[in-house]
Scaffold this motif. Sequence first.
Motif, PDB file in Angstrom:
ATOM      1  N   ALA A 187       0.795  -1.233   0.000  1.00  0.00           N
ATOM      2  CA  ALA A 187       0.000   0.000   0.000  1.00  0.00           C
ATOM      3  C   ALA A 187       0.829   1.285   0.000  1.00  0.00           C
ATOM      4  CB  ALA A 187      -0.966  -0.003   1.180  1.00  0.00           C
ATOM      5  N   PRO A 188       2.047   1.329   0.561  1.00  0.00           N
ATOM      6  CA  PRO A 188       2.807   2.588   0.504  1.00  0.00           C
ATOM      7  C   PRO A 188       3.032   3.094  -0.913  1.00  0.00           C
ATOM      8  CG  PRO A 188       3.776   1.157   2.132  1.00  0.00           C
ATOM      9  CD  PRO A 188       2.730   0.343   1.418  1.00  0.00           C
ATOM     10  N   ALA A 189       3.283   2.189  -1.867  1.00  0.00           N
ATOM     11  CA  ALA A 189       3.476   2.627  -3.253  1.00  0.00           C
ATOM     12  C   ALA A 189       2.190   3.200  -3.831  1.00  0.00           C
ATOM     13  CB  ALA A 189       3.970   1.462  -4.105  1.00  0.00           C
ATOM     14  N   VAL A 190       1.052   2.594  -3.483  1.00  0.00           N
ATOM     15  CA  VAL A 190      -0.240   3.096  -3.957  1.00  0.00           C
ATOM     16  C   VAL A 190      -0.512   4.466  -3.347  1.00  0.00           C
ATOM     17  CG1 VAL A 190      -2.703   2.631  -4.122  1.00  0.00           C
ATOM     18  CG2 VAL A 190      -1.079   0.725  -4.157  1.00  0.00           C
ATOM     19  N   ALA A 191      -0.307   4.588  -2.030  1.00  0.00           N
ATOM     20  CA  ALA A 191      -0.527   5.874  -1.355  1.00  0.00           C
ATOM     21  C   ALA A 191       0.414   6.943  -1.908  1.00  0.00           C
ATOM     22  CB  ALA A 191      -0.318   5.714   0.148  1.00  0.00           C
ATOM     23  N   ALA A 192       1.657   6.564  -2.204  1.00  0.00           N
ATOM     24  CA  ALA A 192       2.627   7.521  -2.744  1.00  0.00           C
ATOM     25  C   ALA A 192       2.174   8.047  -4.098  1.00  0.00           C
ATOM     26  CB  ALA A 192       3.998   6.873  -2.857  1.00  0.00           C
ATOM     27  N   ARG A 193       1.652   7.173  -4.938  1.00  0.00           N
ATOM     28  CA  ARG A 193       1.174   7.619  -6.258  1.00  0.00           C
ATOM     29  C   ARG A 193       0.003   8.598  -6.110  1.00  0.00           C
ATOM     30  NH1 ARG A 193       2.171   1.987  -7.932  1.00  0.00           N
ATOM     31  NH2 ARG A 193       3.940   1.980  -9.386  1.00  0.00           N
ATOM     32  N   ILE A 194      -0.879   8.329  -5.150  1.00  0.00           N
ATOM     33  CA  ILE A 194      -2.004   9.239  -4.908  1.00  0.00           C
ATOM     34  C   ILE A 194      -1.478  10.601  -4.459  1.00  0.00           C
ATOM     35  CG2 ILE A 194      -4.005   9.668  -3.434  1.00  0.00           C
ATOM     36  CD1 ILE A 194      -4.376   6.601  -3.318  1.00  0.00           C
TER      37      ILE A 194
END
Length: 394
Positions: free
Chosen positions: A292-299
Motif C-alpha cells: 500500500a505505501p506505493a499506492v498511497a505515494a502515487r495518490i
Amino acid sequence: MSEAYVYDAVRLPRGRVRKGGGTLAELPAYELFGQLLTALENRSCPAESVDDVIVGVSTAMGEQGGDVARAAELWAGWPDSVPGGVVSRLCCSGLDAVESGAARVAAGYAEVVIAGGVESMSRVPMLSDRPAIASDADLGERTGFVTIGVSADLTAAEYGITRAELDAYAVRSHRRAGAAMVSSSVVPARKGGTLLLANDEGARADASEEVFAALPTLFGADPAWERVARRLPGSPRPADGLHTIATAPQLADGASAVLLGGRSAHRTLGRDPLARIVGTGQAAVRSPLLTAPAVAARIALRRAGITAADLDVIEVNESFAVTPLVLIGELGLDPERVNPSGGALAVGHPLGATGGILIAQALDELRRRDGEFALITIPAALGLGSAMILRRTS
C-alpha cells in the motif's frame, strides 16, 4: 481553501526496547510527548496559540489510552484551554495525525495545530490490547490478518526479492544510521534533570552481509502461512522464510511533534514555515500484502502535481527490508535518495511516533541537500498505507 504549512518538527531519539527495560522505559507515553510540547514552546510556539493537539498512537490502551494527548498537555503544564485528542491507524497513526491536523488548518477550522505521535513499546507492548483482528479467529480469517513478518516474506516472494537483497539493504540502513548527522530536530530525552538519551541508538557498527547472512529466518514455519494460502490462493511461499531479526524493524520507544499552521501563522509563531504540505494519500490493498505505501505515494504525487522524478528525498518506514525495496522498484526511485540517514531496521520503529519522525528527518535532509520535494510513506497491517508530500519553503 487555505494551505497547511510545517513550521517546526521535533522528535525524541529512538530508544531500543530491551528485556529488563529499555533506555526510555522510565518515561510513560504522556511524558515522552510532553517533553516535545515543552520543547516546541521553548522554540517559539506559545502554548496559548495552539488550537488543538492531535497524537497518533497505535496501541491506545493502558497509560497510552484515555487521551494521552490531553494527559501530555497537562503534564507539560500547558493552559487548561488547549484541547487534545488521539487518532489510531496502526503504524500509520503518527502520519495520519499530521494529515488530520493539516486538513483542519487547510479548511480554516484551526490556525495552529500540533500533531505527531508517541509509543512506549517498553511499557505498552504491541498487540497488548488484544485487538479482535489478532485474537478473533473468524475476523482474522475475514481480514487476512497474519504476523506482519509473514506479510513481509509474502510480499518479498511476490516481487522476487531475495534473502541476499534484503540483507544488503539492512546493512546499508545500519551504515547510514551510524553515519547520520545529529539534527537540531532531535530533543534529548530526560528524566527530571538526568539525560537519558541524546541520539538514536541501535545502529550496528559490525553490520555486514556476511554477519546478517548467518542469522536464522523468523517466519518460514509460521502457521499463518495456511491462512495466506486460503486468502491468496497460488501465492508463493518461500520454503525457509526470508526475513531475519536484521531485516525486521527494531522495537523502540519514541515521540514526534509537528507544528502546523496556515499561511499567516508566522505572525503568531514568529518564524517562517519550513515546508508546505502539497499532497497526501491514504491507500489499502488486499491484506496481508505490504504494497500500500506505493499506492498511497502515487495518490500523493498526483495530488501534489509532481512525479517521482521530482523527489529529492524519500523517507519510507522500514517495516521490514522489503518495504523500501518494493517502493524503489514500483516508483523507479534513486536508492541514494531513499532513507539517507538509515531507518527502522537500524534504529527502530516506535509505531505511532514514526510518521512525525520521518517528517522531521525529511525536512533535515531537504535542508542538507537544498532540495525541494520530499515523500514520506508508511505501511501498516491489514493492507494499509499512508503518504505525504512536502515542498520546502525555507
